[in-house]
Design a protein around this motif. Structure first.
Motif, mmCIF file in Angstrom:
data_model
loop_
_atom_site.group_PDB
_atom_site.id
_atom_site.type_symbol
_atom_site.label_atom_id
_atom_site.label_comp_id
_atom_site.label_asym_id
_atom_site.label_seq_id
_atom_site.Cartn_x
_atom_site.Cartn_y
_atom_site.Cartn_z
ATOM 1 N N LEU A 1 0.727 -1.375 -0.032
ATOM 2 C CA LEU A 1 -0.097 0.166 -0.041
ATOM 3 C C LEU A 1 0.981 1.346 0.109
ATOM 4 O O LEU A 1 0.534 2.172 -0.711
ATOM 5 N N ILE B 1 -6.317 -1.342 -3.221
ATOM 6 C CA ILE B 1 -5.188 -2.334 -4.277
ATOM 7 C C ILE B 1 -5.889 -3.573 -4.084
ATOM 8 O O ILE B 1 -5.195 -4.598 -4.117
ATOM 9 N N ALA C 1 -6.401 -0.117 1.940
ATOM 10 C CA ALA C 1 -6.111 -1.388 1.317
ATOM 11 C C ALA C 1 -6.731 -1.904 0.541
ATOM 12 O O ALA C 1 -6.586 -2.673 -0.702
ATOM 13 N N THR D 1 1.453 4.952 8.418
ATOM 14 C CA THR D 1 0.428 3.476 8.490
ATOM 15 C C THR D 1 -0.256 3.363 9.764
ATOM 16 O O THR D 1 0.184 3.476 10.790
ATOM 17 N N THR E 1 2.423 1.773 -3.447
ATOM 18 C CA THR E 1 1.317 1.941 -4.363
ATOM 19 C C THR E 1 1.250 3.448 -4.296
ATOM 20 O O THR E 1 0.926 4.368 -5.240
ATOM 21 N N GLU F 1 -9.833 7.873 3.949
ATOM 22 C CA GLU F 1 -9.448 6.694 4.028
ATOM 23 C C GLU F 1 -10.228 5.649 4.976
ATOM 24 O O GLU F 1 -10.456 4.641 4.563
#
Length: 138
Positions: free
Chosen positions: A30, A49, A46, A68, A33, A129
């Protein structure tokens, strides 16, 4: 490893499962990316992806680092405002309500629990998110 971006609304609408230490490789993918899309993206979950786990990665405006969070949960919010947001997984812009200040509980990479306060743009990113983790599309 950079992964392809998930664009299926049906998949993105499914709430994500709790993450564990076994999902550390997902968090690394993640972050990779997100770094690959840094020119147009400041945070990812997550499921973006293709992995339905409660993990988010975002650019922390205050520290300038990528952060994170495993199993993030917003436990307090204050000062609502309306704003238009876009999403790497979806086309177009949508108006949403966000909060200027939030408090979040989450786990770090060692699965230790933390509670932290965020405000401004970083708080907005986290809210977007966490919506992804909850299966809410913007």
């Amino acid at each position: 490893m950079q992964r392809p971006i998930m664009t299926s609304p049906a998949f993105l609408r499914v709430p994500s499962s709790p993450a564990s230490e076994a999902d550390l490789p997902v968090a690394a993918d993640l972050a990779d990316t997100l770094a690959a899309h840094a020119d147009r993206c400041v945070g990812m979950a997550a499921n973006m992806i293709g992995v339905s786990k409660r993990i988010i990665v975002f650019a922390d405006e205050e520290t300038g680092r990528t952060m994170t969070m495993f199993n993030p949960r917003i436990i307090a919010q204050a000062e609502p405002y309306r704003i238009e947001e876009g999403c790497l997984s979806l086309t177009g812009m949508r108006e949403v309500t966000r909060y200027q200040r939030i408090t979040v509980t989450y786990q770090d990479r060692r699965m230790r629990e933390h509670t932290a306060k965020f405000d401004g743009f970083t708080a907005q990113i986290i809210q977007h998110e966490v919506d992804h983790c909850d299966g809410v599309l913007v």
